[in-house]
Enzyme design. Structure first.
Site, PDB file in Angstrom:
ATOM      1  N   ARG A 187      -1.048  -8.452  13.652  1.00  0.00           N
ATOM      2  CA  ARG A 187      -1.554  -7.514  12.639  1.00  0.00           C
ATOM      3  C   ARG A 187      -2.347  -8.244  11.559  1.00  0.00           C
ATOM      4  NH1 ARG A 187       3.724  -4.997  10.924  1.00  0.00           N
ATOM      5  NH2 ARG A 187       2.517  -3.883   9.380  1.00  0.00           N
ATOM      6  N   ARG A 208     -10.057   0.696   8.393  1.00  0.00           N
ATOM      7  CA  ARG A 208      -9.692  -0.664   8.773  1.00  0.00           C
ATOM      8  C   ARG A 208     -10.837  -1.370   9.486  1.00  0.00           C
ATOM      9  NH1 ARG A 208      -3.820   0.555   8.935  1.00  0.00           N
ATOM     10  NH2 ARG A 208      -2.611  -1.350   9.196  1.00  0.00           N
ATOM     11  N   ARG A 238      10.623  -0.653  12.336  1.00  0.00           N
ATOM     12  CA  ARG A 238       9.268  -0.711  12.866  1.00  0.00           C
ATOM     13  C   ARG A 238       9.165  -1.836  13.885  1.00  0.00           C
ATOM     14  NH1 ARG A 238       4.521   0.218   8.554  1.00  0.00           N
ATOM     15  NH2 ARG A 238       3.472  -0.888  10.236  1.00  0.00           N
ATOM     16  N   ARG A 287      11.268  -6.434   5.029  1.00  0.00           N
ATOM     17  CA  ARG A 287      11.122  -5.035   5.435  1.00  0.00           C
ATOM     18  C   ARG A 287      11.730  -4.816   6.818  1.00  0.00           C
ATOM     19  NH1 ARG A 287       5.204  -2.499   5.269  1.00  0.00           N
ATOM     20  NH2 ARG A 287       4.949  -3.161   7.399  1.00  0.00           N
ATOM     21  N   LYS A 300       0.832  -1.211   0.000  1.00  0.00           N
ATOM     22  CA  LYS A 300       0.000   0.000   0.000  1.00  0.00           C
ATOM     23  C   LYS A 300       0.863   1.256   0.000  1.00  0.00           C
ATOM     24  CE  LYS A 300      -2.359  -0.939   3.803  1.00  0.00           C
ATOM     25  NZ  LYS A 300      -1.902  -2.280   4.245  1.00  0.00           N
TER      26      LYS A 300
HETATM   27  P1  AMP Z   1       0.181   0.719   8.989  1.00  0.00           P
HETATM   28  O1  AMP Z   1       1.387   1.571   8.814  1.00  0.00           O
HETATM   29  O2  AMP Z   1      -0.971   1.144   8.125  1.00  0.00           O
HETATM   30  O3  AMP Z   1       0.465  -0.752   8.862  1.00  0.00           O
HETATM   31  O4  AMP Z   1      -0.327   0.937  10.492  1.00  0.00           O
HETATM   32  C1  AMP Z   1       0.490   0.620  11.598  1.00  0.00           C
HETATM   33  C2  AMP Z   1      -0.361   0.449  12.844  1.00  0.00           C
HETATM   34  O5  AMP Z   1      -1.044   1.677  13.141  1.00  0.00           O
HETATM   35  C3  AMP Z   1      -1.466  -0.594  12.746  1.00  0.00           C
HETATM   36  O6  AMP Z   1      -1.000  -1.918  13.001  1.00  0.00           O
HETATM   37  C4  AMP Z   1      -2.412  -0.110  13.831  1.00  0.00           C
HETATM   38  O7  AMP Z   1      -1.905  -0.404  15.120  1.00  0.00           O
HETATM   39  C5  AMP Z   1      -2.348   1.411  13.650  1.00  0.00           C
HETATM   40  N1  AMP Z   1      -3.334   1.879  12.658  1.00  0.00           N
HETATM   41  C6  AMP Z   1      -3.062   2.436  11.442  1.00  0.00           C
HETATM   42  N2  AMP Z   1      -4.188   2.755  10.791  1.00  0.00           N
HETATM   43  C7  AMP Z   1      -5.205   2.370  11.602  1.00  0.00           C
HETATM   44  C8  AMP Z   1      -6.621   2.396  11.480  1.00  0.00           C
HETATM   45  N3  AMP Z   1      -7.199   2.880  10.372  1.00  0.00           N
HETATM   46  N4  AMP Z   1      -7.350   1.931  12.513  1.00  0.00           N
HETATM   47  C9  AMP Z   1      -6.779   1.450  13.632  1.00  0.00           C
HETATM   48  N5  AMP Z   1      -5.446   1.366  13.816  1.00  0.00           N
HETATM   49  C10 AMP Z   1      -4.664   1.818  12.808  1.00  0.00           C
END
Ligand code: AMP
Length: 191
Positions: free
Chosen positions: A145, A89, A134, A128, A14
C-alpha cells in the site's frame, strides 16, 4: 459548496480527521475504502471483483473506482459539500473528479495533505492492526500500500499544487492540534 480532499498515505489519519471535519462543517463523507469494504461485506458483485486487490494492498482500477464514486456523489443531491477521503489516488481519478464536479457546477475547494513520515506510518498501522481486522493492515500488505502511494498516489499532489489548491498540514502529534490546524486552513477557504 465546500468540497475538500483529505490526502495522505495509509495511516496518516485521514479517517480520524474526516470524521471530525464532517461533524464540524456538516459535509458528506465519501471514503472509497469504506465503500469498497461495504461492498465486500455485502458480497455484491463489485465487492467480489475487488476483494483480492484490496486484500493485497493494490489499487482498484480507475474506471471501477470512479464509477462507484460518481454514483455515491449522486446519492446526495442536497449536500452542502463533500469530504473525499482516500480519493483521488491517481491523476486520472483527480481529472475525472474535476470533470464530474464541473458538470454539477461545482469543484474542489481545497486539498489538505497530511504530512507524516514513513516510520510513523508503520508504527501506527501496526497499532491499528491490533484493533482492526483489516486484512490489508499486515506488514507485507502495508508495504504494498505504501508502494502504491509513493508510486501512483503521490503524483496527485502536483496536480492540485498547480491549481493552487494544496495545503500541507503536519500530521504527527495530538489529534486535536492537527484538527485545529486543518480547520484554520479550511476556514480561509470558506471565506
Ligand atoms: P483505504 O481505506 O482508503 O486505505 O482503502 C483501502 C483499499 O481500498 C486501498 O488499499 C485500495 O485497495 C482500495 N482503494 C480505496 N480507495 C481507492 C482509490 N481511490 N483508488 C483505487 N483503490 C482504492
Amino acid at each position: 459548496m465546500l468540497n475538500l480532499v483529505l490526502f495522505g498515505p495509509p495511516g496518516a489519519g485521514k479517517g480520524t480527521q474526516s470524521q471530525k471535519l464532517i461533524d464540524h462543517y456538516q459535509l458528506v463523507h465519501i471514503s472509497t475504502g469504506d465503500l469498497f469494504r461495504a461492498h465486500i461485506g455485502n458480497q455484491t458483485e463489485l465487492g467480489q471483483r475487488v476483494s483480492k486487490l484490496i486484500a493485497d494492498g493494490e489499487l482498484v482500477p480507475d474506471s471501477v473506482t470512479i464509477a462507484m464514486l460518481e454514483e455515491e456523489i449522486g446519492k446526495h443531491p442536497q449536500a452542502k459539500g463533500f469530504i473525499f477521503d482516500g480519493f483521488p489516488r491517481t491523476v486520472a481519478q483527480a481529472e475525472a473528479l474535476d470533470k464530474f464536479l464541473e458538470s454539477k457546477q461545482t469543484g474542489i475547494t481545497g486539498v489538505v495533505a497530511l504530512d507524516v513520515t514513513e516510520e510513523e506510518l508503520t508504527t501506527r498501522i501496526a497499532k491499528r492492526k491490533a484493533i482492526s481486522n483489516r486484512a490489508d493492515d499486515d506488514a507485507e500488505k502495508l508495504k504494498k500500500r505504501i508502494e502504491e502511494y509513493f508510486g501512483k498516489t503521490v503524483h496527485v499532489l502536483p496536480y492540485y499544487e498547480q491549481q493552487g489548491k494544496l495545503t500541507k498540514v503536519n500530521g504527527i502529534g495530538d489529534i486535536e492540534v492537527i484538527f485545529d490546524a486543518i480547520k484554520s486552513v479550511v476556514d480561509t477557504w470558506k471565506q
